[in-house]
Design a protein around this motif. Structure first.
Motif, PDB file in Angstrom:
ATOM      1  N   PRO A 106       0.828  -1.211   0.000  1.00  0.00           N
ATOM      2  CA  PRO A 106       0.000   0.000   0.000  1.00  0.00           C
ATOM      3  C   PRO A 106       0.864   1.262   0.000  1.00  0.00           C
ATOM      4  O   PRO A 106       1.847   1.360   0.725  1.00  0.00           O
ATOM      5  CB  PRO A 106      -0.799  -0.121   1.311  1.00  0.00           C
ATOM      6  CG  PRO A 106      -0.615  -1.537   1.755  1.00  0.00           C
ATOM      7  CD  PRO A 106       0.714  -1.969   1.242  1.00  0.00           C
ATOM      8  N   ILE A 107       0.504   2.208  -0.834  1.00  0.00           N
ATOM      9  CA  ILE A 107       1.172   3.509  -0.888  1.00  0.00           C
ATOM     10  C   ILE A 107       0.189   4.548  -0.353  1.00  0.00           C
ATOM     11  O   ILE A 107      -0.838   4.811  -0.974  1.00  0.00           O
ATOM     12  CB  ILE A 107       1.589   3.863  -2.328  1.00  0.00           C
ATOM     13  CG1 ILE A 107       2.518   2.774  -2.890  1.00  0.00           C
ATOM     14  CG2 ILE A 107       2.276   5.222  -2.362  1.00  0.00           C
ATOM     15  CD1 ILE A 107       2.823   2.959  -4.365  1.00  0.00           C
ATOM     16  N   GLN A 108       0.490   5.098   0.803  1.00  0.00           N
ATOM     17  CA  GLN A 108      -0.415   6.079   1.402  1.00  0.00           C
ATOM     18  C   GLN A 108      -0.369   7.388   0.626  1.00  0.00           C
ATOM     19  O   GLN A 108       0.693   7.836   0.197  1.00  0.00           O
ATOM     20  CB  GLN A 108      -0.033   6.330   2.857  1.00  0.00           C
ATOM     21  CG  GLN A 108      -0.262   5.142   3.765  1.00  0.00           C
ATOM     22  CD  GLN A 108      -0.130   5.515   5.225  1.00  0.00           C
ATOM     23  OE1 GLN A 108      -0.393   6.656   5.611  1.00  0.00           O
ATOM     24  NE2 GLN A 108       0.271   4.557   6.035  1.00  0.00           N
ATOM     25  N   ALA A 109      -1.535   8.003   0.460  1.00  0.00           N
ATOM     26  CA  ALA A 109      -1.635   9.255  -0.278  1.00  0.00           C
ATOM     27  C   ALA A 109      -2.762  10.103   0.310  1.00  0.00           C
ATOM     28  O   ALA A 109      -3.589   9.629   1.082  1.00  0.00           O
ATOM     29  CB  ALA A 109      -1.900   8.986  -1.760  1.00  0.00           C
ATOM     30  N   SER A 148      -4.263   8.107 -14.574  1.00  0.00           N
ATOM     31  CA  SER A 148      -3.045   8.638 -15.177  1.00  0.00           C
ATOM     32  C   SER A 148      -2.125   9.135 -14.070  1.00  0.00           C
ATOM     33  O   SER A 148      -2.568   9.372 -12.933  1.00  0.00           O
ATOM     34  CB  SER A 148      -3.359   9.775 -16.157  1.00  0.00           C
ATOM     35  OG  SER A 148      -3.989  10.851 -15.483  1.00  0.00           O
ATOM     36  N   THR A 149      -0.844   9.298 -14.392  1.00  0.00           N
ATOM     37  CA  THR A 149       0.131   9.732 -13.387  1.00  0.00           C
ATOM     38  C   THR A 149       1.016  10.837 -13.940  1.00  0.00           C
ATOM     39  O   THR A 149       1.201  10.974 -15.155  1.00  0.00           O
ATOM     40  CB  THR A 149       1.017   8.563 -12.934  1.00  0.00           C
ATOM     41  OG1 THR A 149       1.784   8.092 -14.057  1.00  0.00           O
ATOM     42  CG2 THR A 149       0.201   7.426 -12.355  1.00  0.00           C
ATOM     43  N   THR A 150       1.567  11.617 -13.026  1.00  0.00           N
ATOM     44  CA  THR A 150       2.654  12.542 -13.293  1.00  0.00           C
ATOM     45  C   THR A 150       3.751  12.178 -12.294  1.00  0.00           C
ATOM     46  O   THR A 150       3.529  11.333 -11.414  1.00  0.00           O
ATOM     47  CB  THR A 150       2.212  14.008 -13.092  1.00  0.00           C
ATOM     48  OG1 THR A 150       1.884  14.201 -11.703  1.00  0.00           O
ATOM     49  CG2 THR A 150       0.996  14.340 -13.945  1.00  0.00           C
ATOM     50  N   THR A 182      -4.067  10.963 -11.075  1.00  0.00           N
ATOM     51  CA  THR A 182      -5.511  11.148 -11.192  1.00  0.00           C
ATOM     52  C   THR A 182      -6.188   9.801 -10.983  1.00  0.00           C
ATOM     53  O   THR A 182      -5.807   8.807 -11.599  1.00  0.00           O
ATOM     54  CB  THR A 182      -5.882  11.695 -12.584  1.00  0.00           C
ATOM     55  OG1 THR A 182      -5.246  12.964 -12.773  1.00  0.00           O
ATOM     56  CG2 THR A 182      -7.381  11.873 -12.707  1.00  0.00           C
ATOM     57  N   VAL A 183      -7.177   9.794 -10.097  1.00  0.00           N
ATOM     58  CA  VAL A 183      -7.868   8.560  -9.739  1.00  0.00           C
ATOM     59  C   VAL A 183      -9.279   8.602 -10.305  1.00  0.00           C
ATOM     60  O   VAL A 183     -10.018   9.571 -10.084  1.00  0.00           O
ATOM     61  CB  VAL A 183      -7.918   8.378  -8.205  1.00  0.00           C
ATOM     62  CG1 VAL A 183      -8.709   7.118  -7.846  1.00  0.00           C
ATOM     63  CG2 VAL A 183      -6.511   8.306  -7.637  1.00  0.00           C
ATOM     64  N   ASN A 235      -1.604  13.080  -3.997  1.00  0.00           N
ATOM     65  CA  ASN A 235      -0.271  13.684  -3.925  1.00  0.00           C
ATOM     66  C   ASN A 235       0.874  12.689  -4.130  1.00  0.00           C
ATOM     67  O   ASN A 235       2.007  12.979  -3.766  1.00  0.00           O
ATOM     68  CB  ASN A 235      -0.089  14.381  -2.580  1.00  0.00           C
ATOM     69  CG  ASN A 235      -0.069  13.405  -1.420  1.00  0.00           C
ATOM     70  OD1 ASN A 235      -0.549  12.275  -1.544  1.00  0.00           O
ATOM     71  ND2 ASN A 235       0.483  13.829  -0.296  1.00  0.00           N
ATOM     72  N   LYS A 236       0.580  11.526  -4.667  1.00  0.00           N
ATOM     73  CA  LYS A 236       1.640  10.558  -4.974  1.00  0.00           C
ATOM     74  C   LYS A 236       1.577  10.222  -6.457  1.00  0.00           C
ATOM     75  O   LYS A 236       0.482  10.067  -7.022  1.00  0.00           O
ATOM     76  CB  LYS A 236       1.465   9.282  -4.145  1.00  0.00           C
ATOM     77  CG  LYS A 236       1.629   9.510  -2.647  1.00  0.00           C
ATOM     78  CD  LYS A 236       3.040   9.929  -2.289  1.00  0.00           C
ATOM     79  CE  LYS A 236       3.168  10.275  -0.810  1.00  0.00           C
ATOM     80  NZ  LYS A 236       2.999   9.110   0.044  1.00  0.00           N
TER      81      LYS A 236
END
Length: 296
Positions: free
Chosen positions: A118-121, A163-165, A170-171, A138-139
């Motif tokens: 798990p990656i906390q965000a 999508s990611t940066t 974006t979820v 924010n991740k």
């Protein structure tokens, strides 16, 4: 001649002193009535004092009232400041308690995701024109977040990474009306029922679980979880509970309306679920062994 004038002046002085003493004695003695000059002087003095004292008392009272008003204003200002500080403190305490509760629930949830990392965000924005569909966390890619990773809260599934940066992502929420937004789900019962989460009723704020057998007995309150099929969402993640069931338009299947377990309108702390390398290696080895057995 000079001696005569000197004696005359002395006599006049003595007479004046005697008259003055007599007048003083006359004024000091008890009398039932005052003389008219005394009455005139006394009445005139009283009238002048009355004329002067009334405005003076009014002005003094006005000044005193203004001072009281100023003191009251300062006291009210101080009390209002204390009330505002107390309200801010209560709001902060509530926020901290809620955040602590969410983090504790997330910590408990992390222990149940043995095969995943798990990656906390934290949610940092929400799309105003697509309120039910997209949030930004924010991740990003620099934190290991990749497209199509599942995103959950302590309550259950909320969506997947669209999508990611490098530093954000974006979820896409499960409430998105995107036709490609489908989730393989299982309705927990004595005999598990499989279906697909596809579609969202904005008016009722309920998910649609489609493809259920037409003769299946489905009860209100039954749990719906992920199947783990498809390689995106981990198995047994809570999705929601059954609210009602209706037949589809052809009568061949049933559609269940599902109330999401997670609050999709109050998202703060989330987790991006990344499959661990151990789990990936295990799956690859299993697939390899199955291939060898088929070859033999």
């Amino acid at each position: 001649m000079p001696q005569f004038f000197f004696n005359k002046r002395l006599i006049m002085l003595l007479v004046s002193i005697i008259v003055l003493v007599a007048l003083i004695g006359f004024s000091l003695r008890e009398r039932e009535e005052l003389t008219w000059p005394e009455q005139f002087v006394k009445d005139s003095t009283s009238w002048v004092q009355s004329v002067v004292s009334r405005p003076a008392n009014y002005i003094a009272g006005l000044i005193e009232n203004l001072q009281d008003l100023q003191n009251t204003y300062q006291e009210n200002k101080e009390l209002k400041k204390r009330v505002d500080d107390m309200a801010r403190l209560e709001a902060k305490v509530y926020s901290l308690e809620k955040e602590n509760e969410e983090l504790q629930e997330i910590l408990d949830k992390k222990e149940s995701l043995a095969d995943y990392e798990p990656i906390q965000a934290v949610r940092i924005a929400r799309s105003p024109e697509r309120w039910n569909e997209l949030i930004i966390i924010n991740k990003g890619a620099s934190n290991g977040v990749e497209k199509n990773m599942a995103v959950i809260t302590a309550k259950g599934l909320i969506g997947k990474v669209k999508s990611t940066t490098p530093f954000s992502a974006t979820v896409q929420l499960i409430s998105s009306i995107d036709p490609t937004n489908r989730i393989s789900a299982i309705l927990q019962a004595e005999k598990p029922l499989y279906g697909t989460i596809e579609g969202y009723d904005k008016k009722k704020e309920l998910l649609l679980l489609k493809g259920l057998p037409y003769d299946a007995e489905i009860e209100k309150g039954q749990n719906v979880v992920t199947t783990g099929m498809g390689g995106i969402f981990p198995k047994d993640l809570p999705i929601g509970k059954v609210v009602t069931v209706v037949p589809d338009q052809f009568g061949l299947n049933q559609t269940a309306y599902i109330k999401p377990e997670a609050n999709l309108y109050d998202l703060e702390h989330v987790m991006v679920v990344k499959k661990s390398m151990v789990s990936v290696d295990l799956e690859e080895s299993l697939e390899g062994s199955e291939g060898e057995e088929e070859g033999n």
